[in-house]
Design an enzyme around this catalytic site. Sequence first.
Site, mmCIF file in Angstrom:
data_model
loop_
_atom_site.group_PDB
_atom_site.id
_atom_site.type_symbol
_atom_site.label_atom_id
_atom_site.label_comp_id
_atom_site.label_asym_id
_atom_site.label_seq_id
_atom_site.Cartn_x
_atom_site.Cartn_y
_atom_site.Cartn_z
ATOM 1 N N ASP A 40 8.132 1.671 -2.677
ATOM 2 C CA ASP A 40 7.459 0.416 -3.006
ATOM 3 C C ASP A 40 8.457 -0.659 -3.464
ATOM 4 O OD1 ASP A 40 5.079 -0.966 -2.981
ATOM 5 O OD2 ASP A 40 4.551 -0.460 -5.047
ATOM 6 N N ARG A 96 2.080 -8.309 -6.946
ATOM 7 C CA ARG A 96 1.895 -9.764 -7.055
ATOM 8 C C ARG A 96 2.253 -10.260 -8.452
ATOM 9 N NH1 ARG A 96 -4.249 -8.952 -5.280
ATOM 10 N NH2 ARG A 96 -3.184 -7.236 -4.235
ATOM 11 N N LYS A 128 -3.425 5.920 -8.798
ATOM 12 C CA LYS A 128 -3.660 6.246 -7.388
ATOM 13 C C LYS A 128 -4.046 7.716 -7.243
ATOM 14 C CE LYS A 128 -0.310 2.997 -5.376
ATOM 15 N NZ LYS A 128 -1.265 2.221 -4.562
ATOM 16 N N ASP A 182 -3.067 -1.510 -10.413
ATOM 17 C CA ASP A 182 -2.408 -1.127 -9.166
ATOM 18 C C ASP A 182 -2.096 -2.345 -8.286
ATOM 19 O OD1 ASP A 182 -1.301 0.563 -7.308
ATOM 20 O OD2 ASP A 182 -3.218 1.278 -6.498
ATOM 21 N N ASP A 194 5.326 3.334 -7.777
ATOM 22 C CA ASP A 194 4.022 2.748 -8.055
ATOM 23 C C ASP A 194 2.966 3.848 -8.165
ATOM 24 O OD1 ASP A 194 1.774 1.206 -8.323
ATOM 25 O OD2 ASP A 194 1.767 0.464 -6.248
ATOM 26 N N LYS A 252 9.906 -7.575 -3.773
ATOM 27 C CA LYS A 252 9.164 -6.687 -4.684
ATOM 28 C C LYS A 252 9.943 -5.386 -4.836
ATOM 29 C CE LYS A 252 4.990 -3.763 -4.939
ATOM 30 N NZ LYS A 252 3.647 -3.457 -4.390
HETATM 31 N N1 BES Z 1 2.259 -0.717 -3.255
HETATM 32 C C1 BES Z 1 0.880 -0.842 -3.023
HETATM 33 C C2 BES Z 1 0.569 -1.217 -1.584
HETATM 34 C C3 BES Z 1 0.802 -0.148 -0.569
HETATM 35 C C4 BES Z 1 -0.191 0.726 -0.235
HETATM 36 C C5 BES Z 1 2.002 -0.064 0.094
HETATM 37 C C6 BES Z 1 0.019 1.688 0.719
HETATM 38 C C7 BES Z 1 2.219 0.892 1.051
HETATM 39 C C8 BES Z 1 1.223 1.775 1.368
HETATM 40 C C9 BES Z 1 0.299 -1.937 -3.919
HETATM 41 O O1 BES Z 1 0.898 -2.084 -5.148
HETATM 42 C C10 BES Z 1 -1.123 -1.585 -4.162
HETATM 43 O O2 BES Z 1 -1.358 -0.591 -4.810
HETATM 44 N N2 BES Z 1 -2.038 -2.392 -3.649
HETATM 45 C C11 BES Z 1 -3.420 -2.136 -3.816
HETATM 46 C C12 BES Z 1 -4.073 -3.442 -4.165
HETATM 47 C C13 BES Z 1 -5.504 -3.306 -4.612
HETATM 48 C C14 BES Z 1 -5.560 -2.599 -5.945
HETATM 49 C C15 BES Z 1 -6.106 -4.674 -4.704
HETATM 50 C C16 BES Z 1 -3.947 -1.605 -2.484
HETATM 51 O O3 BES Z 1 -3.492 -2.048 -1.437
HETATM 52 O O4 BES Z 1 -4.790 -0.709 -2.522
HETATM 53 ZN ZN ZN Z 2 2.851 -1.478 -5.289
HETATM 54 MN MN MN Z 3 0.053 -0.790 -6.618
#
Ligand code: BES
Ligand code: ZN
Ligand code: MN
Length: 489
Positions: A277, A340, A266, A336, A259, A254
């Site tokens: 990220d 995936r 966010k 967000d 992000d 990835k």
């Molecule tokens: N890149 C983030 C995941 C992440 C969060 C990595 C904190 C490192 C530290 C990912 O793209 C994301 O935003 N995931 C969301 C998914 C949710 C919207 C289902 C998350 O984990 O909040």
């Molecule tokens: Zn992400």
């Molecule tokens: Mn994200």
Amino acid sequence: MQIRFADSRPTGDYALVLPIAGKDRKSLGSLGSAQQAVAAALDRQRFEGEASNVSEQFVEENGSVRRLVLVGVVSGTSPDEVAEKLGGTAVARLLTSGEKKAVIDVSALGFDADATARVALAVALRSWRYDRYRTKLKDTQKATLEEVVIVGGGAGAQQRYESRWAPVVEGVSLTRELVTEPANIIYPESFVQRVRASLEGSGVEIDVLDRAQMEKLGMGALLGVAQGSVREARLLVLKWNGGAKGEPTAFVGKGVTFDTGGISIKPAAGMEAMKWDMGGAGAVAGALKALASRKAKANIVGICGLVENMPGGNAQRPGDVVTTLSGQTVEVINTDAEGRLVLSDAVAYVQRTYKPSTIIDLATLTGAIIVSLGHEWAGLFSNNEELAAELLKAAAESGDKLWRMPLGEPFDRLLDSPIADMKNVGPREGGSITAAQFIQRFIESGVKWAHIDMAGKAWADKPSATYEKGATGFGVRLLDQFVADVLEK
Ligand code: BES
Ligand code: ZN
Ligand code: MN
């Protein structure tokens, strides 16, 4: 850092590093008349010789003064671990100490060539820094240590270091650099350029798909994430063919160079962390660098899915439906949950183009994996018991720790959508598992697959024996060890 190996201590000015195994003070025997005073000082300091305990002292030697760094090592732990803790702890202590040269005398430990070489590995990994943007460093903050000599180790340590571990240092360093750079410097196009420059002459073949090519192929999921950004997406393909003919193993990373969350934006606090990220893609690039540099006898294809997730005027909206390269459709409930989406097209592309027997993807995919496993382990998900076992073994050996997580049909069902083949998020509960299930929907039957959610591991707020605070280079040693154990056998 210049690293050398020698049979005996050199003459002249240097800091001397000696291991102390618990209460055993035998390594002090080489200090001659200073031995008793040093031992007494250790007692006064209540030095227990536990792993990574450090006592710093100064002893007089022929009319001048020498800095002594005594590092606790616990006998009973594996020589590899002792070696890495010793080298890393010593260099962390001396890097900005004012000393230019250090001698680490491992004679008392009875190390073989590999354990001795691992002292050097840890020295190199722990001394990595990225001061490019620090134009006002005070002299006392600058690194002074230039040379480390490792004395009294097993024969062949130099050769072992050069053939096995120096390449890993190169790979980890590339990954850390990519992860450390901010998102105004490293974006999809410049990620490709930086990797290309680093891999020049390495024998790694490079292909790059731009937006137009991906559009033509139908990579609607990856491009949907990228469309809110002025930075164009790229798919970077790195091929190392060091093995006999046969299907390659695929590493897929990835690479979200920043992000923001997109329209599902966010919160502001801590958002700067999302520059890393792209840690999964960084690990794939670093692993290919390491493998090519040590001429690994394996066929690997590395894929980096590179996008920036921004809330621009053309950004995708919650509720949008995208068509992936596989033909399956996805309702984007939360912009967000973009990693995936990127991975779904990246794994589909690698399967149709290279027919790999095994796919390992790495991604900073979910905050939920940090809730589950903290910053100690990355989560491992796999559809194959043998592959999972091999990865867990490589994790234990490399120090890039993994913890197995479950997959299962009840979680898969949580992704059903009323309008498309699936939605891109499930409920909050089990968030890392539904994310893994989403990717699994793009894995063709018969393909061995593992997914590594490394959100808690790409960046560290605390230093360890082999890294300073910041980018860890997680994943490079894991993949390198997996290749050595499984594909080069
Ligand atoms: N890149 C983030 C995941 C992440 C969060 C990595 C904190 C490192 C530290 C990912 O793209 C994301 O935003 N995931 C969301 C998914 C949710 C919207 C289902 C998350 O984990 O909040
Ligand atoms: Zn992400
Ligand atoms: Mn994200």
